[in-house]
Design a protein around this motif. Structure first.
Motif, PDB file in Angstrom:
ATOM      1  N   THR A  21       0.833  -1.205   0.000  1.00  0.00           N
ATOM      2  CA  THR A  21       0.000   0.000   0.000  1.00  0.00           C
ATOM      3  C   THR A  21       0.867   1.254   0.000  1.00  0.00           C
ATOM      4  O   THR A  21       0.586   2.226  -0.716  1.00  0.00           O
ATOM      5  CB  THR A  21      -0.934   0.008   1.226  1.00  0.00           C
ATOM      6  OG1 THR A  21      -1.765  -1.154   1.191  1.00  0.00           O
ATOM      7  CG2 THR A  21      -1.807   1.255   1.236  1.00  0.00           C
ATOM      8  N   THR A  28       1.094   4.103  -2.940  1.00  0.00           N
ATOM      9  CA  THR A  28       0.934   5.533  -2.655  1.00  0.00           C
ATOM     10  C   THR A  28       2.094   6.335  -3.243  1.00  0.00           C
ATOM     11  O   THR A  28       1.899   7.408  -3.832  1.00  0.00           O
ATOM     12  CB  THR A  28       0.849   5.771  -1.137  1.00  0.00           C
ATOM     13  OG1 THR A  28      -0.271   5.051  -0.611  1.00  0.00           O
ATOM     14  CG2 THR A  28       0.677   7.255  -0.826  1.00  0.00           C
ATOM     15  N   ILE A  71       1.710   6.578  -6.953  1.00  0.00           N
ATOM     16  CA  ILE A  71       0.693   7.577  -7.292  1.00  0.00           C
ATOM     17  C   ILE A  71       1.297   8.976  -7.275  1.00  0.00           C
ATOM     18  O   ILE A  71       1.081   9.782  -8.193  1.00  0.00           O
ATOM     19  CB  ILE A  71      -0.499   7.492  -6.313  1.00  0.00           C
ATOM     20  CG1 ILE A  71      -1.339   6.249  -6.614  1.00  0.00           C
ATOM     21  CG2 ILE A  71      -1.370   8.749  -6.392  1.00  0.00           C
ATOM     22  CD1 ILE A  71      -2.419   5.966  -5.585  1.00  0.00           C
ATOM     23  N   ASN A 108      -9.394  11.420 -10.145  1.00  0.00           N
ATOM     24  CA  ASN A 108      -8.906  10.176  -9.561  1.00  0.00           C
ATOM     25  C   ASN A 108      -7.386  10.147  -9.616  1.00  0.00           C
ATOM     26  O   ASN A 108      -6.761  10.935 -10.322  1.00  0.00           O
ATOM     27  CB  ASN A 108      -9.442   8.964 -10.332  1.00  0.00           C
ATOM     28  CG  ASN A 108     -10.949   8.868 -10.299  1.00  0.00           C
ATOM     29  OD1 ASN A 108     -11.601   9.472  -9.453  1.00  0.00           O
ATOM     30  ND2 ASN A 108     -11.510   8.108 -11.224  1.00  0.00           N
ATOM     31  N   ASP A 109      -6.808   9.226  -8.868  1.00  0.00           N
ATOM     32  CA  ASP A 109      -5.370   8.983  -8.961  1.00  0.00           C
ATOM     33  C   ASP A 109      -5.176   7.667  -9.697  1.00  0.00           C
ATOM     34  O   ASP A 109      -5.692   6.630  -9.279  1.00  0.00           O
ATOM     35  CB  ASP A 109      -4.736   8.911  -7.572  1.00  0.00           C
ATOM     36  CG  ASP A 109      -4.774  10.257  -6.863  1.00  0.00           C
ATOM     37  OD1 ASP A 109      -4.544  11.269  -7.542  1.00  0.00           O
ATOM     38  OD2 ASP A 109      -5.031  10.286  -5.650  1.00  0.00           O
ATOM     39  N   ILE A 125      -3.782   0.909 -10.835  1.00  0.00           N
ATOM     40  CA  ILE A 125      -4.297   1.565  -9.634  1.00  0.00           C
ATOM     41  C   ILE A 125      -5.266   2.654 -10.068  1.00  0.00           C
ATOM     42  O   ILE A 125      -4.945   3.473 -10.925  1.00  0.00           O
ATOM     43  CB  ILE A 125      -3.163   2.202  -8.803  1.00  0.00           C
ATOM     44  CG1 ILE A 125      -2.159   1.135  -8.347  1.00  0.00           C
ATOM     45  CG2 ILE A 125      -3.727   2.942  -7.594  1.00  0.00           C
ATOM     46  CD1 ILE A 125      -0.901   1.720  -7.724  1.00  0.00           C
ATOM     47  N   ASN A 126      -6.451   2.645  -9.488  1.00  0.00           N
ATOM     48  CA  ASN A 126      -7.413   3.715  -9.737  1.00  0.00           C
ATOM     49  C   ASN A 126      -8.014   4.107  -8.393  1.00  0.00           C
ATOM     50  O   ASN A 126      -8.950   3.478  -7.914  1.00  0.00           O
ATOM     51  CB  ASN A 126      -8.504   3.271 -10.709  1.00  0.00           C
ATOM     52  CG  ASN A 126      -9.453   4.410 -11.049  1.00  0.00           C
ATOM     53  OD1 ASN A 126      -9.083   5.575 -10.973  1.00  0.00           O
ATOM     54  ND2 ASN A 126     -10.674   4.076 -11.419  1.00  0.00           N
ATOM     55  N   ARG A 127      -7.441   5.114  -7.772  1.00  0.00           N
ATOM     56  CA  ARG A 127      -7.934   5.583  -6.478  1.00  0.00           C
ATOM     57  C   ARG A 127      -8.937   6.706  -6.713  1.00  0.00           C
ATOM     58  O   ARG A 127      -8.592   7.773  -7.200  1.00  0.00           O
ATOM     59  CB  ARG A 127      -6.771   6.075  -5.608  1.00  0.00           C
ATOM     60  CG  ARG A 127      -7.209   6.462  -4.197  1.00  0.00           C
ATOM     61  CD  ARG A 127      -6.018   6.723  -3.298  1.00  0.00           C
ATOM     62  NE  ARG A 127      -5.284   7.920  -3.691  1.00  0.00           N
ATOM     63  CZ  ARG A 127      -4.149   8.317  -3.105  1.00  0.00           C
ATOM     64  NH1 ARG A 127      -3.611   7.585  -2.145  1.00  0.00           N
ATOM     65  NH2 ARG A 127      -3.537   9.425  -3.503  1.00  0.00           N
ATOM     66  N   ASN A 175     -11.082   9.611  -5.582  1.00  0.00           N
ATOM     67  CA  ASN A 175     -11.031  10.591  -4.499  1.00  0.00           C
ATOM     68  C   ASN A 175     -12.415  11.157  -4.198  1.00  0.00           C
ATOM     69  O   ASN A 175     -13.316  11.107  -5.048  1.00  0.00           O
ATOM     70  CB  ASN A 175     -10.069  11.726  -4.880  1.00  0.00           C
ATOM     71  CG  ASN A 175      -8.644  11.228  -5.036  1.00  0.00           C
ATOM     72  OD1 ASN A 175      -8.171  10.424  -4.245  1.00  0.00           O
ATOM     73  ND2 ASN A 175      -7.959  11.695  -6.066  1.00  0.00           N
TER      74      ASN A 175
END
Length: 201
Positions: A87, A91, A94, A114-115, A159-161, A163
């Protein structure tokens, strides 16, 4: 080839209301909100037994196809430090991507919503090979993939964070149809649409 009159919202609602019975998932430890829960320690150890593995893969395949579409494997990766470190790496990836491509969006959302890290699999491996191997060598990941795709699957990772405040992404099919307008999608026969969920997990 598919017309609006072919759509039936009631049939769709009925498919979503289906309940999973414990008898359908006998190897699970419990059912929570219709989702079968498995113990990672048992799954990882007993998957070395051929009969257990075959029964488990059949059970998961049925869950993915006819049931809730999801299984939970508690402590599928027993060493939680591996997950925490992964994780942290994600981060950092990103942040690196944001510095390089700060103004770019993608087909999921507007710039900054998004990130996103494309090809996170390779970037994770390059950043920390040891953590990469520990993370992806989980028997639970392998078994879930094999249950749906068979033994010769290929792993990809992005990765698709999302927000806070981000809008819903554009509705789409994953491989092999991807992003289409309703008009474009309607030109493909029904059986072609059913291929898509069988090709990816």
């Amino acid at each position: 080839m598919i017309k609006n009159k072919d759509n039936n919202i009631e049939n769709f609602k009925q498919s979503l209301s289906r309940k999973t019975n414990k008898s359908e998932v006998p190897l699970s430890k419990s059912l929570v909100k219709n989702i079968p829960i498995y113990e990672g320690k048992e799954v990882n150890e007993r998957s070395l037994e051929e009969d257990y593995k075959i029964a488990l893969l059949r059970e998961w395949s049925n869950v993915f196809k006819e049931g809730s579409g999801i299984v939970v494997i508690k402590k599928g990766i027993a060493n939680l430090k591996v997950i925490s470190k992964a994780t942290s790496i994600f981060t950092k990836l990103i942040e690196t991507e944001k510095e390089k491509f700060n103004s770019e969006g993608d087909h999921f959302a507007k710039p900054g919503a998004n990130d996103r890290v494309w090809n996170a699999l390779e970037k994770h491996c390059i950043y920390d090979p040891d953590n990469f191997c520990q993370y992806y060598s989980s028997p639970s990941i392998r078994l879930a993939s094999e249950a749906w795709l068979g033994p010769c699957y290929q792993v990809t990772a992005q990765i698709n964070r999302v927000n806070p405040g981000g809008e819903a992404q554009t509705a789409h099919r994953d491989y092999h149809l991807g992003f289409m307008t309703v008009e474009q999608a309607s030109k493909y026969p029904e059986h072609v649409h059913t291929f898509s969920p069988f090709l990816t997990l």
